[in-house]
Design a protein around this motif. Sequence first.
Motif, PDB file in Angstrom:
ATOM      1  N   SER A   1      -3.445 -31.158  -4.885  1.00 38.86           N
ATOM      2  CA  SER A   1      -4.700 -31.457  -5.586  1.00 38.86           C
ATOM      3  C   SER A   1      -5.607 -32.369  -4.770  1.00 38.86           C
ATOM      4  O   SER A   1      -6.826 -32.381  -4.956  1.00 38.86           O
ATOM      5  CB  SER A   1      -4.396 -32.101  -6.945  1.00 38.86           C
ATOM      6  N   ILE A   2      -5.025 -33.133  -3.857  1.00 39.71           N
ATOM      7  CA  ILE A   2      -5.815 -34.053  -3.026  1.00 39.71           C
ATOM      8  C   ILE A   2      -6.749 -33.274  -2.108  1.00 39.71           C
ATOM      9  O   ILE A   2      -7.797 -33.782  -1.688  1.00 39.71           O
ATOM     10  CB  ILE A   2      -4.877 -34.964  -2.210  1.00 39.71           C
ATOM     11  N   GLN A   3      -6.394 -32.008  -1.789  1.00 41.07           N
ATOM     12  CA  GLN A   3      -7.196 -31.227  -0.863  1.00 41.07           C
ATOM     13  C   GLN A   3      -8.603 -30.951  -1.375  1.00 41.07           C
ATOM     14  O   GLN A   3      -9.488 -30.597  -0.604  1.00 41.07           O
ATOM     15  CB  GLN A   3      -6.501 -29.889  -0.569  1.00 41.07           C
ATOM     16  N   ASN A   4      -8.829 -31.095  -2.668  1.00 39.29           N
ATOM     17  CA  ASN A   4     -10.165 -30.868  -3.208  1.00 39.29           C
ATOM     18  C   ASN A   4     -11.170 -31.921  -2.752  1.00 39.29           C
ATOM     19  O   ASN A   4     -12.373 -31.727  -2.870  1.00 39.29           O
ATOM     20  CB  ASN A   4     -10.106 -30.840  -4.738  1.00 39.29           C
ATOM     21  N   ASN A   5     -10.660 -33.039  -2.244  1.00 38.83           N
ATOM     22  CA  ASN A   5     -11.515 -34.105  -1.731  1.00 38.83           C
ATOM     23  C   ASN A   5     -11.199 -34.297  -0.246  1.00 38.83           C
ATOM     24  O   ASN A   5     -10.252 -35.005   0.100  1.00 38.83           O
ATOM     25  CB  ASN A   5     -11.259 -35.400  -2.508  1.00 38.83           C
ATOM     26  N   PRO A   6     -11.952 -33.647   0.670  1.00 39.30           N
ATOM     27  CA  PRO A   6     -11.619 -33.706   2.103  1.00 39.30           C
ATOM     28  C   PRO A   6     -11.550 -35.120   2.666  1.00 39.30           C
ATOM     29  O   PRO A   6     -10.682 -35.414   3.486  1.00 39.30           O
ATOM     30  CB  PRO A   6     -12.764 -32.906   2.752  1.00 39.30           C
ATOM     31  N   ILE A   7     -12.468 -36.015   2.243  1.00 36.67           N
ATOM     32  CA  ILE A   7     -12.452 -37.383   2.773  1.00 36.67           C
ATOM     33  C   ILE A   7     -11.178 -38.105   2.353  1.00 36.67           C
ATOM     34  O   ILE A   7     -10.508 -38.761   3.166  1.00 36.67           O
ATOM     35  CB  ILE A   7     -13.691 -38.174   2.280  1.00 36.67           C
ATOM     36  N   LEU A   8     -10.801 -37.992   1.071  1.00 38.37           N
ATOM     37  CA  LEU A   8      -9.566 -38.616   0.592  1.00 38.37           C
ATOM     38  C   LEU A   8      -8.354 -38.004   1.296  1.00 38.37           C
ATOM     39  O   LEU A   8      -7.428 -38.718   1.692  1.00 38.37           O
ATOM     40  CB  LEU A   8      -9.442 -38.435  -0.918  1.00 38.37           C
ATOM     41  N   SER A   9      -8.376 -36.682   1.462  1.00 31.60           N
ATOM     42  CA  SER A   9      -7.267 -35.994   2.125  1.00 31.60           C
ATOM     43  C   SER A   9      -7.110 -36.456   3.569  1.00 31.60           C
ATOM     44  O   SER A   9      -6.002 -36.730   4.036  1.00 31.60           O
ATOM     45  CB  SER A   9      -7.505 -34.482   2.082  1.00 31.60           C
TER      46      SER A   9
ATOM     47  N   GLU B   1     -14.666 -28.172   4.676  1.00 29.03           N
ATOM     48  CA  GLU B   1     -14.129 -27.470   3.520  1.00 29.03           C
ATOM     49  C   GLU B   1     -12.741 -27.997   3.192  1.00 29.03           C
ATOM     50  O   GLU B   1     -12.033 -28.474   4.074  1.00 29.03           O
ATOM     51  CB  GLU B   1     -14.048 -25.965   3.818  1.00 29.03           C
ATOM     52  N   PRO B   2     -12.322 -27.896   1.926  1.00 28.38           N
ATOM     53  CA  PRO B   2     -10.952 -28.297   1.576  1.00 28.38           C
ATOM     54  C   PRO B   2      -9.938 -27.481   2.363  1.00 28.38           C
ATOM     55  O   PRO B   2     -10.110 -26.277   2.571  1.00 28.38           O
ATOM     56  CB  PRO B   2     -10.867 -27.988   0.075  1.00 28.38           C
TER      57      PRO B   2
END
Length: 326
Positions: free
Chosen positions: A54-62, A37-38
């Motif tokens: 805003s990066i937290q919406n994408n767990p892999i990117l985060s 989850e984010p």
Amino acid sequence: MHKEQGNKTIISNLGVVILTLACATAAWLPAFILPSEPLLTQGGGSLYLMLLSSIQNNPILSNGICLLFLLGMASIQCWHTLHLRLVRTLSLLPALLILLLTGVLCSEHGISPGIPAGVCIYIAFTYITGYSESRSLYQSHTMGIFLALASLFAPTYLLYLPLFIIGMHILNKLTTTNILGTLIGYCTPYILWIGYLYLTDQTYTLQNLWEQLGQQFYIEWTWLTHDSIIIAIIGITLLISLFSFIRQHTDKIHPRMVSQFSFALGFCALLLSILYHNAHHSITLILFTSLTLTQYFSYHNKKRASILFYTFITSLLLVYGTQFIA
């Protein structure tokens, strides 16, 4: 003589480095393989909420950006330990310890407020612990800037300002000029940030600074969670290594003072990790625990150092692994 002794220590043992690398890799793999989850942005300051939340919406990117932050931080610590001669042998162990400890602490996966704040705290530490006396005003001013940036990413990091003032006393750098330099440096980011928010009509975001300081300060006795048990293991290992290190450390006075300040910051980060719920102080605990353990393993080649290291690694992995069994 020192070189010969250093080759027998944990820090220069290739097998230990490879083992730590394998454990760190295993700890981080689930963050990219298993669905997640984010991460919650609770505890984030206005600078964090505007730049990184805003990066937290994408767990892999985060997780990926978090890992890049930590790799950069690990590189800085490796350079810092050699620059101040805190270790006798070049090793990747301090960097790998940072990656391992953040890997087993699930709450630190993702670009949480504590990641950029912790990086700023450690950079401030590298400036104030420098050797140069002629540049002490510049070092104090720059330290103040990074301390302020840390509190803009995570408001509870305001508490590190008095700790660094105490650290200046430990390092024999507590002068009126340096204190003024620190305070001016500390105010500079706030003045620029408030000016920017005023011009863009976003001053309401500054409410987070005071609201979170008041709302988050309570004791959270949840010692049966995975992360809290791991933090307890880190804290116990930090204390054991420190007491043994101080007793036997016979090197120059400046590395000794840096070691004392490093432990003071690590111990305070341990207390803040307990007292503040979801305020992301564990990353600072990890950074200074890694530094203290690196120094301990660099100067000790006795059997008890090996026992401490393998017990520490085994305990972390056992606690971390139980979450996948449950």
